[in-house]
Design an enzyme around this catalytic site. Structure first.
Site, mmCIF file in Angstrom:
data_model
loop_
_atom_site.group_PDB
_atom_site.id
_atom_site.type_symbol
_atom_site.label_atom_id
_atom_site.label_comp_id
_atom_site.label_asym_id
_atom_site.label_seq_id
_atom_site.Cartn_x
_atom_site.Cartn_y
_atom_site.Cartn_z
ATOM 1 N N HIS A 94 11.441 0.589 2.569
ATOM 2 C CA HIS A 94 10.442 0.057 1.635
ATOM 3 C C HIS A 94 10.962 -1.028 0.715
ATOM 4 O O HIS A 94 10.192 -1.581 -0.081
ATOM 5 C CB HIS A 94 9.847 1.180 0.784
ATOM 6 N N LYS A 111 0.971 -4.418 -12.291
ATOM 7 C CA LYS A 111 1.961 -3.842 -11.367
ATOM 8 C C LYS A 111 3.117 -3.371 -12.233
ATOM 9 O O LYS A 111 3.147 -3.670 -13.432
ATOM 10 C CB LYS A 111 2.439 -4.898 -10.374
ATOM 11 N N LYS A 125 -5.553 -5.355 -2.476
ATOM 12 C CA LYS A 125 -6.637 -4.754 -3.265
ATOM 13 C C LYS A 125 -7.440 -5.831 -3.973
ATOM 14 O O LYS A 125 -8.682 -5.803 -3.973
ATOM 15 C CB LYS A 125 -6.060 -3.751 -4.277
#
Ligand code: O9T
Length: 704
Positions: free
Chosen positions: A238, A429, A539
């Site tokens: 990731h 974020k 998104k």
């Protein structure tokens, strides 16, 4: 990779039972408040009022061993075997939360483990021991599932964290083995019936743990156990950030999980033998690929454990996968090229459009029907509507209504009124240096200076939201800087209502559901090569925001889908970043060569945004000007400012902007997590979709 020949595909009526496992933390991610610009964390005691969704499974209870030592003995076949003894055991108890599918009469299970003291089951201890000590001990073992480490993209390296990871992995594997054994007499079919996807390296101790269970508990040979293990595991990476890579000290593993460490050494010995056969006379390569990093303190490279123990290794975007192959795991790619594959992340349109943006959902469904809810590619049907002026007007009405709702949230949480016709420019974020909230702040100050110099700007509301890890000094300082800039700008009559800077507290999914439907512009400005995928980008685009972003992570694939006229791309490419660092980054060139930039930096360093503490933001300036700044903020400044200008000009043309916005939504089909999950299932786990029935109607429910 398109095929997994070792997996027999499930038949047309085969069924994939998917189960997510995790830890049932008593305290999840912290709440976050802003007090005079400073982030304050408070615990989220989410279970305080009970949890009606979870089903306790007291019968699903497994012991997990810690500490102790390893003894060897000779078994009845004269084979030398190992036994992990004198351990301090912790019990793992399951709590299940059903995860219903969307109208498909299917529910999967989220199974979370809670740590329970074995003392509860050891009455002797209470009868003969010290009662108070016993209860103290109970507390100590139950701390394993007490609290989630709040870091993001960084390895904490703490003993408690290691105990959490091993606890989680051991309980999960015992559970999977027991379930398999209920239906099978041998382990021969294990990899065909079970696929385990390692979500990052956090559960990578599962590789040696499954070997331990196969060999020590079930009496399998090493060779048999290794074949089953590598055919069962697959690993998803990731991040490539060095801070985030897990490297457990050998000394810590030796004390906490001694038998597991032995198995890691055994895996490494055989693996290095294989490397030596594959690449003869290459001692340096052996050192680079070893599971053990040599040095003052020997450490286990958990990513290497995960790669060696898996048949599949994937990145979460095409660019990220390319970087894994060419850089981070290049040695492994040369040895096992067939293992590497890309699975671009996705998001669910059920939450990130249908649920969070009912106005836009109604508009889309009114034209296309509701098929997009389970087949996002159907949004392509919006392409012709981008040319329909009446539709574009409806589209703008939806965005305007969503902006009104967000403005009310902003007023309530910050007391600030914002212009509804301003560009809602959002960066929401985690706070991180690599995500470069600082670059955004530099641009805000640039706009402010421009206004102060008598120029006009396209009205903007710059929204920031995001948590900083409690121990991450620079991330917390950037929050204070955003607050300092907001205080100056928002109260300056010269700026008036042209520019507002908003810092919304307590960012999380619930707040994201309010911000994203209202955004015009989405900031995806990480330094190229650092954001593995990003999903905020998807998104926002799915809700009609345009992206201003670098060629990083999945931004690259979003550009491919929407076309360059519908996205604002700026800055260095990942290759240019690599080349720039190789040549030597010289931020002072930008500071000295760009008067505009120099002024901004001097304002920050000189206390313009921290009147009460003039030197407060000196560390920010230092981070920007040091040659080692890994995020190269100043190198992308000019290109970013130029791109922001293009975005602002484009916003002045509402029809053109609406057309771009519609086309962004129309081309988001690829970024549905339905596509992502289907790719994992078919290409890694070797399973095909099974037909599902519709959900039972209420009358059917009454009959059962
Ligand atoms: C922390 C963090 C930290 C953290 C993340 C980080 C990159 C920095 C430093 C701390 C404490 C990072 O640094 O002292 O909790 O959570 C992650 C990634 C840089 C590239």
């Amino acid at each position: 990779m398109g095929r997994c020949p070792w997996k027999r595909r499930a038949g047309a009526f085969g069924c994939l039972l998917s189960r997510f496992h995790g830890i049932r933390y008593e305290y999840g991610i912290f709440f976050h408040h802003i007090r005079e610009g400073i982030q304050v964390e408070t615990p989220d005691n989410w279970l305080r009022y009970g949890n009606v969704w979870e089903i306790p499974r007291p019968e699903r209870l497994y012991p997990v061993k810690f500490y102790g030592r390893v003894a060897q003995f000779v078994d009845e076949h004269q084979a030398t075997r190992s036994e992990w003894i004198e351990t301090e055991d912790v019990m793992a108890m399951a709590y299940d939360t059903p995860v219903p599918g969307y109208a498909n009469s299917t529910a999967n299970t989220l199974r979370l483990w809670a740590a329970k003291s074995t003392r509860d089951f050891d009455l002797d201890y209470f009868n003969h021991g010290d009662y108070v000590r016993a209860v103290e001990d109970k507390d100590k073992t139950e701390t394993i599932s007490k609290v989630l480490y709040p870091n993001d993209n960084v390895s904490a390296g703490k003993e408690l964290r290691l105990r959490q990871e091993y606890f989680f992995v051991s309980a999960t594997l015992q559970d999977i083995l027991l379930r398999y054994q209920k239906a099978h007499d041998t382990f021969d079919l294990f990899p065909e019936k079970v696929a385990i996807q390692l979500n990052d390296t956090h559960p990578s101790l599962a590789v040696p743990e499954l070997m331990r269970l196969f060999i020590d508990q079930h009496g399998l040979s090493w060779e048999k156990a290794w074949g089953l293990t590598t055919q069962t595991f697959a690993y998803t990476n990731h991040t490539v950030l060095p801070e985030a890579l897990e490297h457990w000290p050998v000394s810590l593993l030796e004390r906490v999980v001694p038998r597991v460490l032995q198995i890691i050494y055994d895996i490494n010995q055989r693996f290095l033998g294989e490397v030596a056969r594959h690449f003869p006379r290459n001692v340096e390569r052996l050192g680079r690929m070893s599971l053990i990093e040599e040095g003052e303190e020997k450490r286990v490279r958990m990513a290497h454990v995960a790669i060696v123990g898996s048949h599949s290794v994937n990145g979460v975007s095409d660019l990220h996968t390319k970087i894994l192959k060419e850089e981070l795991f290049h040695d492994f790619f040369e040895m096992y090229p067939e293992r590497f594959n890309s699975k671009t992340n996705g998001i669910t349109q059920r939450r990130w459009l249908l649920l969070c943006n009912p106005r836009l959902s109604r508009l889309i469904t009114g034209r296309l029907g509701e098929g997009w809810v389970t087949d996002l590619e159907q949004l392509k049907g919006l392409v012709p509507l981008a040319e329909d002026a009446a539709f574009r007007a409806r589209w703008r009405q939806v965005k305007a209504a969503n902006k009104r709702d967000l403005a009310a949230v902003i007023l309530k949480t910050t007391g600030i009124e914002v212009r509804l016709d301003s560009i809602f420019d959002c960066q929401v974020k985690r706070m991180h240096e690599y995500k470069r909230q600082l670059l955004n702040v530099l641009h805000v100050i640039h706009l402010y200076n421009s206004i102060k110099a008598g120029n006009s700007i396209v009205p903007r509301t710059v929204v920031f939201a995001g948590k900083a890890a409690p121990g991450y000094f620079m991330a917390k300082l950037v929050i204070r800087l955003i607050h300092g800039v907001a205080e100056r700008v928002n109260h300056d009559p010269d700026a008036g209502d042209l520019l507002k800077v908003i810092l919304i507290p307590n960012y999380g999914v619930s707040l994201a559901e309010k911000i994203i439907p209202a955004a015009d512009l989405s900031e995806q400005i990480s330094i190229a090569g650092s954001e593995a995928s990003g999903t905020g980008n998807m998104k926002f685009a799915l809700n009609g925001a345009l992206i201003i972003g670098t060629l990083d992570g999945a931004n690259v694939e979003i550009l491919e889908q929407v076309g360059e006229e519908n996205i604002f791309i700026f800055g260095m490419t990942a290759e240019e970043v690599r080349e720039g660092k190789r040549r030597g980054y010289q931020p002072r060139q930008y500071y000295e060569g760009v008067p505009e930039l120099r002024k901004i930096i001097d304002m920050i360093g000189g206390g313009y945004f921290s009147a009460a503490q003039l030197g407060l933001f000196e560390p920010v300036v230092d981070s920007l000007l040091r040659a080692e700044d890994p995020y190269m903020v100043l190198a992308d400044f000019a290109s970013y400012v130029d791109c922001q200008k293009r975005a602002a000009l484009a916003y002045l043309d509402p029809e053109g902007w609406s057309r771009k916005s519609i086309l962004n939504v129309a081309h988001m089909g690829r970024f549905s997590s339905d596509r992502t999950v289907a790719e994992y299932a078919r290409e890694i786990w070797g399973v095909n979709p099974a037909p599902v029935g519709p959900s039972p109607a209420p009358t059917d429910l009454r009959r059962v």
